[in-house]
Write an enzyme that holds these catalytic residues in place. Structure first.
Site, PDB file in Angstrom:
ATOM      1  N   ASP A 182       0.204  -0.531   5.811  1.00 58.74           N
ATOM      2  CA  ASP A 182      -0.954  -1.234   5.252  1.00 58.74           C
ATOM      3  C   ASP A 182      -2.214  -0.568   5.786  1.00 58.74           C
ATOM      4  O   ASP A 182      -2.419  -0.495   7.008  1.00 58.74           O
ATOM      5  CB  ASP A 182      -0.914  -2.716   5.648  1.00 58.74           C
ATOM      6  CG  ASP A 182      -1.659  -3.590   4.656  1.00 58.74           C
ATOM      7  OD1 ASP A 182      -1.604  -3.295   3.449  1.00 58.74           O
ATOM      8  OD2 ASP A 182      -2.293  -4.571   5.076  1.00 58.74           O
ATOM      9  N   LYS A 206      -6.161  -0.506   6.363  1.00 57.33           N
ATOM     10  CA  LYS A 206      -7.268  -1.442   6.495  1.00 57.33           C
ATOM     11  C   LYS A 206      -8.531  -0.692   6.905  1.00 57.33           C
ATOM     12  O   LYS A 206      -8.470   0.376   7.518  1.00 57.33           O
ATOM     13  CB  LYS A 206      -6.961  -2.520   7.534  1.00 57.33           C
ATOM     14  CG  LYS A 206      -5.740  -3.375   7.220  1.00 57.33           C
ATOM     15  CD  LYS A 206      -5.953  -4.230   5.978  1.00 57.33           C
ATOM     16  CE  LYS A 206      -4.760  -5.133   5.719  1.00 57.33           C
ATOM     17  NZ  LYS A 206      -4.929  -5.916   4.461  1.00 57.33           N
ATOM     18  N   ASP A 253       0.826  -1.215   0.000  1.00 60.49           N
ATOM     19  CA  ASP A 253       0.000   0.000   0.000  1.00 60.49           C
ATOM     20  C   ASP A 253       0.857   1.261   0.000  1.00 60.49           C
ATOM     21  O   ASP A 253       0.623   2.180  -0.775  1.00 60.49           O
ATOM     22  CB  ASP A 253      -0.914   0.021   1.232  1.00 60.49           C
ATOM     23  CG  ASP A 253      -2.084  -0.933   1.099  1.00 60.49           C
ATOM     24  OD1 ASP A 253      -2.292  -1.452  -0.006  1.00 60.49           O
ATOM     25  OD2 ASP A 253      -2.787  -1.147   2.106  1.00 60.49           O
TER      26      ASP A 253
END
Length: 354
Positions: free
Chosen positions: A261, A263, A248
Site C-alpha cells: 500500500d 501512502k 495498490d
C-alpha cells in the site's frame, strides 16, 4: 565589641547555670541584630498550582485530555466545533470476533505453485455488475472509526479550515487527491516498464508536478527491492464477508510476497503506529485476495510505504504473518460494527408494522 567584653566579664562572675543561659540569650540577640530575617520571594507562590505544573512537565504522559485540548483550541481558534468531544477516551475491553473467518485458504493454489509470468493482474472495479451494494474497505473503516479517531480528525479539519478558510481547505484536499492519483499512475508506469525512476529522461521527469517528483525520489530506494509484480490497482472481493477493495500492488519485497500500500504524508511516519488504520486496510485486502478466485496464490505479508514530497527517504513498514493475523482480527471486528450499524439504521428507516 566593647559591649561583648562587658557581658563576658559579668558572665565570668556568675554561677555556671545562670552564665550559660545569659550567654545563649545574648548570642541570639546579637544574631538577630546582625542578620535581620529576609523575606523569601517564594512565600507568595501558589504551591499547589506549582506542584501540578511540575508534575505535568516531568510526566512522560501528556496531562492534556480532549476536554483541555478543546478549551485550548477554543481560546486560540474560537468555538467552531461541530460536535462535542468525548468526556473520556478510554480503551474498551478486549473484544474478539464473533466468527473468526480464516485469513488464508489452503485449498487455493499457493503462491509457489502459481505462474508468475505475464503482465500484472489489473481487475477493474465495475459497479454495474451487482457490486453497487457491496461496501469498500475504505468506506467500512471510515464509518467505524473510534470516538477518539473522530475527535482528532475533526480537530485537524477544524484547524485547517481556520487557517485556510472553507474554500482554501477544499482546494487543499483536492490538490492532495490529484497528487496522490498522479503518484500512483507514475508508480504503475515505473513498475510495469522496468525502467527506474532515476534512469528516466530529465525532460520527461520535469513534466510531472514537483510534489510527485519528490514522492518518486522518496520511494526510489524501496522500488529497488520490489520484484515480480503480480497485481497493480486491482480489485479484490471477499464473497463470504461481502466487501471489496482495490489493492495498490502485489509484489515481492526483498523476496517476500506482499500486499503493498503506497501512502503519502506531509509529516514523518517512522513507526507503524503512525499509520493509524492502514495496517487494518492491508490485512483486509490480503484476506479478500486470498479468497478471490481471480488470484491463484495466497499472500501472508504486507508492506506500507509512506512517501514524502520533499524527497526524503520513504518509510517502509513490513507486516509479517503474525501481525497480519492480528490486524485481520481487528478488521473482522470493524466489519461486524459496520454491518450492525447498517442493520440498525435500516430498522430505524423501516420500522415494523403493528
Amino acid at each position: 565589641m566593647f559591649a561583648v567584653r562587658n557581658v563576658l566579664g559579668i558572665i565570668a562572675q556568675m554561677p555556671n547555670c545562670c552564665a550559660s543561659h545569659l550567654l545563649v540569650t545574648h548570642l541570639s540577640l546579637c544574631h538577630g541584630l546582625q542578620s535581620p530575617k529576609r523575606h523569601s520571594p517564594y512565600s507568595t507562590v501558589d504551591t499547589e498550582r506549582y506542584s501540578s505544573l511540575v508534575k505535568s512537565a516531568m510526566s512522560r504522559v501528556s496531562s492534556q485530555t480532549p476536554l483541555t485540548i478543546l478549551e485550548e483550541d477554543d481560546h486560540i481558534y474560537g468555538p467552531v466545533l461541530k460536535s462535542p468531544p468525548p468526556t473520556t477516551l478510554t480503551r474498551g475491553e478486549v473484544r474478539t470476533p464473533k466468527v473468526l473467518h480464516p485469513f488464508l485458504h489452503p485449498q487455493e493454489i499457493t503462491e509457489e505453485e502459481a505462474e508468475t509470468g505475464g503482465p500484472p493482474a489489473r481487475i477493474h472495479l465495475n459497479r454495474g455488475q451487482g457490486r453497487s451494494a457491496i461496501p469498500s474497505v475504505t468506506r467500512i473503516l471510515q464509518q467505524t472509526m473510534s470516538t477518539e479517531q473522530m475527535f482528532y480528525l475533526e480537530r485537524w479539519k477544524r484547524r485547517m479550515v481556520q487557517e485556510l478558510g472553507e474554500e482554501g481547505f477544499k482546494e487543499y484536499s483536492q490538490n492532495l487527491f490529484k497528487q496522490g492519483k498522479t503518484f500512483h499512475s507514475v508508480l504503475e508506469e515505473t513498475l510495469t516498464s522496468g525502467v527506474k525512476w532515476t534512469d528516466r529522461d530529465p525532460f520527461e521527469m520535469s513534466q510531472y508536478p514537483p510534489e510527485v517528483c519528490g514522492y518518486m525520489k522518496s520511494v526510489s530506494h524501496v522500488l529497488d527491492d520490489v520484484r515480480e509484480v503480480h497485481a497493480i490497482e486491482s480489485t479484490v472481493q471477499h464473497n463470504t464477508l461481502n466487501y471489496l477493495g482495490i489493492v495498490d500492488c502485489v509484489a515481492r519485497y526483498r523476496g517476500v510476497l506482499c500486499v503493498i500500500d503506497w501512502k503519502t504524508s506531509e509529516k514523518p511516519k517512522p513507526f507503524l503506529s503512525n499509520t493509524y488504520d492502514n495496517p487494518i486496510q492491508v490485512a483486509a485486502y490480503a484476506g479478500a485476495l486470498n479468497t478471490d478466485a481471480n488470484y491463484k496464490y495466497q499472500v501472508e505479508n504486507g508492506l506500507i510505504v509512506v512517501a514524502y514530497k520533499d524527497g526524503s527517504p520513504a518509510h517502509a513498514h513490513q507486516l509479517n504473518f503474525e501481525l497480519m493475523l492480528d490486524y485481520w482480527k481487528t478488521w473482522l471486528l470493524r466489519l461486524e460494527d459496520y454491518f450492525e450499524k447498517r442493520s440498525a439504521q435500516a430498522s430505524n428507516n423501516f420500522p415494523e408494522k403493528r
